[in-house]
Design a protein around this motif. Structure first.
Motif, PDB file in Angstrom:
ATOM      1  N   ALA A   1       0.604  -1.563  -0.401  1.00  0.00           N
ATOM      2  CA  ALA A   1      -0.109  -0.237  -0.054  1.00  0.00           C
ATOM      3  C   ALA A   1       0.709   1.250  -0.152  1.00  0.00           C
ATOM      4  O   ALA A   1       0.059   2.693  -0.393  1.00  0.00           O
ATOM      5  CB  ALA A   1      -0.612   0.252   1.432  1.00  0.00           C
ATOM      6  N   ALA A   2       1.823   0.956   0.953  1.00  0.00           N
ATOM      7  CA  ALA A   2       2.514   2.557   0.835  1.00  0.00           C
ATOM      8  C   ALA A   2       3.820   2.080  -0.671  1.00  0.00           C
ATOM      9  O   ALA A   2       3.665   4.152  -0.611  1.00  0.00           O
ATOM     10  CB  ALA A   2       4.570   1.822   1.177  1.00  0.00           C
ATOM     11  N   SER A   3       3.532   2.237  -1.736  1.00  0.00           N
ATOM     12  CA  SER A   3       3.438   2.926  -3.212  1.00  0.00           C
ATOM     13  C   SER A   3       2.902   3.414  -3.736  1.00  0.00           C
ATOM     14  O   SER A   3       3.326   3.980  -4.816  1.00  0.00           O
ATOM     15  CB  SER A   3       3.392   1.269  -4.100  1.00  0.00           C
ATOM     16  OG  SER A   3       2.903   0.246  -3.600  1.00  0.00           O
ATOM     17  N   TYR A   4       1.578   3.455  -2.825  1.00  0.00           N
ATOM     18  CA  TYR A   4       0.207   4.989  -3.835  1.00  0.00           C
ATOM     19  C   TYR A   4       0.316   6.292  -2.860  1.00  0.00           C
ATOM     20  O   TYR A   4      -0.005   7.075  -2.960  1.00  0.00           O
ATOM     21  CB  TYR A   4      -0.597   4.588  -3.401  1.00  0.00           C
ATOM     22  CG  TYR A   4      -1.347   3.080  -4.236  1.00  0.00           C
ATOM     23  CD1 TYR A   4      -1.520   2.790  -5.372  1.00  0.00           C
ATOM     24  CD2 TYR A   4      -1.040   1.280  -3.527  1.00  0.00           C
ATOM     25  CE1 TYR A   4      -1.711   1.659  -6.473  1.00  0.00           C
ATOM     26  CE2 TYR A   4      -0.952   0.138  -4.178  1.00  0.00           C
ATOM     27  CZ  TYR A   4      -1.391   0.450  -5.929  1.00  0.00           C
ATOM     28  OH  TYR A   4      -1.163  -0.820  -6.284  1.00  0.00           O
ATOM     29  N   PHE A   5       0.817   5.849  -1.511  1.00  0.00           N
ATOM     30  CA  PHE A   5       1.252   7.545  -1.153  1.00  0.00           C
ATOM     31  C   PHE A   5       1.896   7.957  -1.624  1.00  0.00           C
ATOM     32  O   PHE A   5       3.172   7.655  -2.396  1.00  0.00           O
ATOM     33  CB  PHE A   5       0.584   7.298   0.301  1.00  0.00           C
ATOM     34  CG  PHE A   5       0.107   6.154   1.200  1.00  0.00           C
ATOM     35  CD1 PHE A   5      -1.759   7.355   1.245  1.00  0.00           C
ATOM     36  CD2 PHE A   5      -0.184   5.612   1.289  1.00  0.00           C
ATOM     37  CE1 PHE A   5      -2.326   6.508   1.867  1.00  0.00           C
ATOM     38  CE2 PHE A   5      -0.955   4.526   2.352  1.00  0.00           C
ATOM     39  CZ  PHE A   5      -2.569   5.156   2.254  1.00  0.00           C
ATOM     40  N   SER A   6       1.552   9.232  -1.781  1.00  0.00           N
ATOM     41  CA  SER A   6       2.820  10.772  -2.421  1.00  0.00           C
ATOM     42  C   SER A   6       3.826  10.580  -0.644  1.00  0.00           C
ATOM     43  O   SER A   6       4.057  12.158  -0.787  1.00  0.00           O
ATOM     44  CB  SER A   6       2.441  11.442  -2.726  1.00  0.00           C
ATOM     45  OG  SER A   6       1.317  11.417  -3.511  1.00  0.00           O
ATOM     46  N   ILE A   7       4.817   9.248   0.066  1.00  0.00           N
ATOM     47  CA  ILE A   7       5.303   9.186   1.200  1.00  0.00           C
ATOM     48  C   ILE A   7       6.517   8.491   0.882  1.00  0.00           C
ATOM     49  O   ILE A   7       6.817   7.723  -0.032  1.00  0.00           O
ATOM     50  CB  ILE A   7       4.850   9.372   2.338  1.00  0.00           C
ATOM     51  CG1 ILE A   7       3.718  10.747   1.702  1.00  0.00           C
ATOM     52  CG2 ILE A   7       5.120   9.193   2.842  1.00  0.00           C
ATOM     53  CD1 ILE A   7       2.112  10.153   3.354  1.00  0.00           C
ATOM     54  N   PRO A   8       7.877   9.154   0.440  1.00  0.00           N
ATOM     55  CA  PRO A   8       9.223   8.656   0.771  1.00  0.00           C
ATOM     56  C   PRO A   8       9.547   8.088   1.209  1.00  0.00           C
ATOM     57  O   PRO A   8       9.945   6.866   0.762  1.00  0.00           O
ATOM     58  CB  PRO A   8      10.189   9.865  -0.388  1.00  0.00           C
ATOM     59  CG  PRO A   8       9.471  10.864   1.035  1.00  0.00           C
ATOM     60  CD  PRO A   8       7.834  10.692   0.934  1.00  0.00           C
TER      61      PRO A   8
ATOM     62  N   LEU B   1      -2.899  19.187  -1.444  1.00  0.00           N
ATOM     63  CA  LEU B   1      -3.331  18.334  -2.419  1.00  0.00           C
ATOM     64  C   LEU B   1      -2.298  17.344  -2.636  1.00  0.00           C
ATOM     65  O   LEU B   1      -3.078  16.166  -3.884  1.00  0.00           O
ATOM     66  CB  LEU B   1      -3.265  19.395  -3.784  1.00  0.00           C
ATOM     67  CG  LEU B   1      -4.350  19.149  -5.717  1.00  0.00           C
ATOM     68  CD1 LEU B   1      -5.241  18.426  -4.435  1.00  0.00           C
ATOM     69  CD2 LEU B   1      -4.405  20.211  -5.972  1.00  0.00           C
ATOM     70  N   VAL B   2      -0.639  17.131  -3.289  1.00  0.00           N
ATOM     71  CA  VAL B   2      -0.842  16.838  -3.597  1.00  0.00           C
ATOM     72  C   VAL B   2      -0.769  15.327  -2.494  1.00  0.00           C
ATOM     73  O   VAL B   2      -0.814  13.471  -3.615  1.00  0.00           O
ATOM     74  CB  VAL B   2       1.363  17.235  -3.214  1.00  0.00           C
ATOM     75  CG1 VAL B   2       1.671  15.565  -3.360  1.00  0.00           C
ATOM     76  CG2 VAL B   2       1.480  18.173  -3.678  1.00  0.00           C
ATOM     77  N   ASP B   3      -0.923  15.843  -1.217  1.00  0.00           N
ATOM     78  CA  ASP B   3      -0.981  14.432  -0.612  1.00  0.00           C
ATOM     79  C   ASP B   3      -2.611  13.903  -0.509  1.00  0.00           C
ATOM     80  O   ASP B   3      -2.818  12.678  -0.397  1.00  0.00           O
ATOM     81  CB  ASP B   3      -0.391  15.030   0.686  1.00  0.00           C
ATOM     82  CG  ASP B   3       1.049  14.916   1.279  1.00  0.00           C
ATOM     83  OD1 ASP B   3       0.952  13.827   1.398  1.00  0.00           O
ATOM     84  OD2 ASP B   3       1.147  15.738   1.637  1.00  0.00           O
ATOM     85  N   ALA B   4      -3.689  14.846  -0.559  1.00  0.00           N
ATOM     86  CA  ALA B   4      -4.715  14.094  -1.422  1.00  0.00           C
ATOM     87  C   ALA B   4      -5.042  12.775  -2.082  1.00  0.00           C
ATOM     88  O   ALA B   4      -5.882  12.164  -2.489  1.00  0.00           O
ATOM     89  CB  ALA B   4      -6.019  16.199  -1.295  1.00  0.00           C
ATOM     90  N   MET B   5      -4.231  13.938  -3.029  1.00  0.00           N
ATOM     91  CA  MET B   5      -4.263  12.507  -4.590  1.00  0.00           C
ATOM     92  C   MET B   5      -3.118  11.344  -4.330  1.00  0.00           C
ATOM     93  O   MET B   5      -3.455  10.592  -5.113  1.00  0.00           O
ATOM     94  CB  MET B   5      -3.168  13.413  -5.668  1.00  0.00           C
ATOM     95  CG  MET B   5      -3.770  15.096  -6.286  1.00  0.00           C
ATOM     96  SD  MET B   5      -5.733  14.402  -6.816  1.00  0.00           S
ATOM     97  CE  MET B   5      -6.016  13.421  -8.017  1.00  0.00           C
ATOM     98  N   GLY B   6      -2.480  11.475  -3.463  1.00  0.00           N
ATOM     99  CA  GLY B   6      -1.937  10.288  -3.188  1.00  0.00           C
ATOM    100  C   GLY B   6      -3.147   9.810  -2.182  1.00  0.00           C
ATOM    101  O   GLY B   6      -2.936   8.075  -2.324  1.00  0.00           O
ATOM    102  N   ILE B   7      -3.497   9.865  -1.549  1.00  0.00           N
ATOM    103  CA  ILE B   7      -4.286   8.984  -0.547  1.00  0.00           C
ATOM    104  C   ILE B   7      -5.805   8.822  -1.664  1.00  0.00           C
ATOM    105  O   ILE B   7      -6.100   7.220  -1.810  1.00  0.00           O
ATOM    106  CB  ILE B   7      -5.051  10.142   0.794  1.00  0.00           C
ATOM    107  CG1 ILE B   7      -4.277  10.309   1.404  1.00  0.00           C
ATOM    108  CG2 ILE B   7      -6.296   8.981   0.863  1.00  0.00           C
ATOM    109  CD1 ILE B   7      -4.556  11.284   2.402  1.00  0.00           C
TER     110      ILE B   7
ATOM    111  N   ALA C   1       4.838   8.633  -9.144  1.00  0.00           N
ATOM    112  CA  ALA C   1       6.043   8.165  -9.256  1.00  0.00           C
ATOM    113  C   ALA C   1       7.145   8.589  -8.595  1.00  0.00           C
ATOM    114  O   ALA C   1       7.475   9.638  -9.271  1.00  0.00           O
ATOM    115  CB  ALA C   1       6.865   8.180 -11.089  1.00  0.00           C
ATOM    116  N   MET C   2       7.833   8.131  -7.393  1.00  0.00           N
ATOM    117  CA  MET C   2       9.241   8.404  -6.747  1.00  0.00           C
ATOM    118  C   MET C   2       9.244   7.266  -6.299  1.00  0.00           C
ATOM    119  O   MET C   2       8.871   6.396  -6.037  1.00  0.00           O
ATOM    120  CB  MET C   2       8.572   8.843  -5.751  1.00  0.00           C
ATOM    121  CG  MET C   2       7.076   8.641  -4.597  1.00  0.00           C
ATOM    122  SD  MET C   2       6.074   9.705  -3.498  1.00  0.00           S
ATOM    123  CE  MET C   2       7.927  10.496  -2.161  1.00  0.00           C
ATOM    124  N   ALA C   3      10.540   7.400  -6.169  1.00  0.00           N
ATOM    125  CA  ALA C   3      11.253   6.290  -4.926  1.00  0.00           C
ATOM    126  C   ALA C   3      10.927   6.152  -3.580  1.00  0.00           C
ATOM    127  O   ALA C   3      10.762   7.452  -3.065  1.00  0.00           O
ATOM    128  CB  ALA C   3      12.856   6.716  -5.053  1.00  0.00           C
TER     129      ALA C   3
END
Ligand SMILES: [Zn+2]
Length: 368
Positions: free
Chosen positions: A190-197, A255-261, A279-281
């Protein structure tokens, strides 16, 4: 507005006013789609989650939402209003000193006995009855004749809503922090969907936090069933998202984090619209490898290592300034660590006692 608005009453002030939390809800289009519960700001200074809920609501207004969504911003009215000078305190109940996010209820359910009584049921029926048992546990705790503390009343009232959901997201921030999330081991993908490194991978241990309160009983049930030869998946997902630093509102970043959720909710079928993850590491670290670095001495701190940036062994972490020692070797002390790590957060104040938790670091990180 497509959301309905109501209030959750979680206590009363000495002057009689009610403590209430706004509850925004979108009903389900498809009762088979997962139900979502998201709360923000249980720690008073950690306000950015409210902005994320706002951006989430703006997006959801225009989307094809299949599953029920329940959103609770401003989820700790006492903590949020606990100001001192220009700062917000609100991490600990000022009466008891207990961290507001360690008050959730551990059910102490006898899983083997419960499972034996219910093992004849289908998975769906089993999940249904287990959920009712958790909800009844919350009700019984709130109704006990000796009363409950202010903190427990707040936490268990929130937990009751969380137990009704399949996806629970608790929005926090660090003090001075990069974005990171707490993710149970069984749900690592699930961690690969949120906008969180950065993700902390959690074991099945209850420490009193909302995410653990939501997933631990289910994980225990599924593990016990597996020991009896029955394979089931953990039907509840729960995460704590740490959205950078406290005392900060940033609408663009929200908004970035809302889109990740939303990318995660899209993947889970809560929203029918396709939302792709950024797309991020992304890196993980086991909770056991998440280390605290305590100040070796008191003084004034220059934080040199930036949260979220790899720090090689021997690189400067911080300077500790001691004006009482001017002219000696102690006047300015540089501190380093002997191993590579990623600083995730540091203490918010520049003056510290000896032993203050200065930094929290991920060590032994791996790519997700
Ligand atoms: Zn917090």
């Amino acid at each position: 507005m497509r959301f309905t608005q109501s209030s959750l009453i979680v206590g009363e002030l000495a002057t009689g006013q009610e403590l209430s939390i706004p509850v925004y809800r979108l009903p389900a289009q498809d009762l088979g789609a997962p139900k979502v519960f998201i709360q923000a700001n249980v720690h008073g200074a950690e306000v950015q989650g409210n902005a994320v809920i706002f951006q989430l609501m703006k997006q959801l207004e225009t989307m094809d939402v299949q599953g029920e969504v329940t959103l609770l911003p401003l989820a700790n009215p006492l903590g949020i209003n606990q100001k001192s000078g220009e700062f917000t305190l609100g991490r600990f109940d000022p009466i008891t000193g207990v961290n507001w996010n360690r008050e959730y209820l551990e059910h102490h359910c006898d899983i083997p006995a419960w499972y034996q009584q219910h093992s004849h049921l289908s998975d769906t029926e089993l999940y249904h009855d287990f959920r009712l048992m958790l909800l009844a546990g919350c009700d019984a705790h709130l109704a006990q004749s000796w009363g409950v503390t202010t903190g427990k009343r707040l936490a268990v009232s929130l937990q009751k809503l969380a137990h009704q959901a399949d996806i629970v997201i608790d929005l926090h921030t660090g003090p001075k922090s990069c974005k990171h999330l707490y993710c149970p081991e069984y749900d690592q993908h699930a961690a690969s969907y949120f906008s969180i490194p950065y993700s902390l991978i959690m074991p099945n241990q209850f420490g009193g936090a909302m995410d653990e309160a939501a997933f631990c009983p289910w994980w225990q049930l599924v593990e016990y069933a597996a020991s009896q030869g029955r394979e089931m998946t953990v039907p509840v997902s729960a995460f704590t998202l740490e959205l950078a630093s406290q005392e900060r509102i940033d609408m663009k970043d929200a908004l970035v984090d809302a889109m990740g959720i939303l990318a995660y909710l899209s993947h889970r079928g809560v929203v029918a619209d396709k939302v792709e993850p950024v797309a991020m590491a992304r890196y993980g670290c086991l909770l056991a490898d998440y280390k605290k670095y305590h100040a070796p001495k008191g003084g004034l701190v220059e934080y040199l290592a930036a949260p979220g940036v790899l720090l090689k062994a021997g690189q400067p972490l911080a300077n500790i300034l001691r004006l009482d020692c001017y002219g000696t070797q102690e006047e300015l002390t540089s501190v380093q660590l002997a191993q590579d790590c990623v600083p995730i957060l540091h203490f918010a104040s520049a003056s510290v006692y000896q032993g203050t938790e200065l930094y929290k670091m991920m060590t032994n990180i791996f790519e997700l």
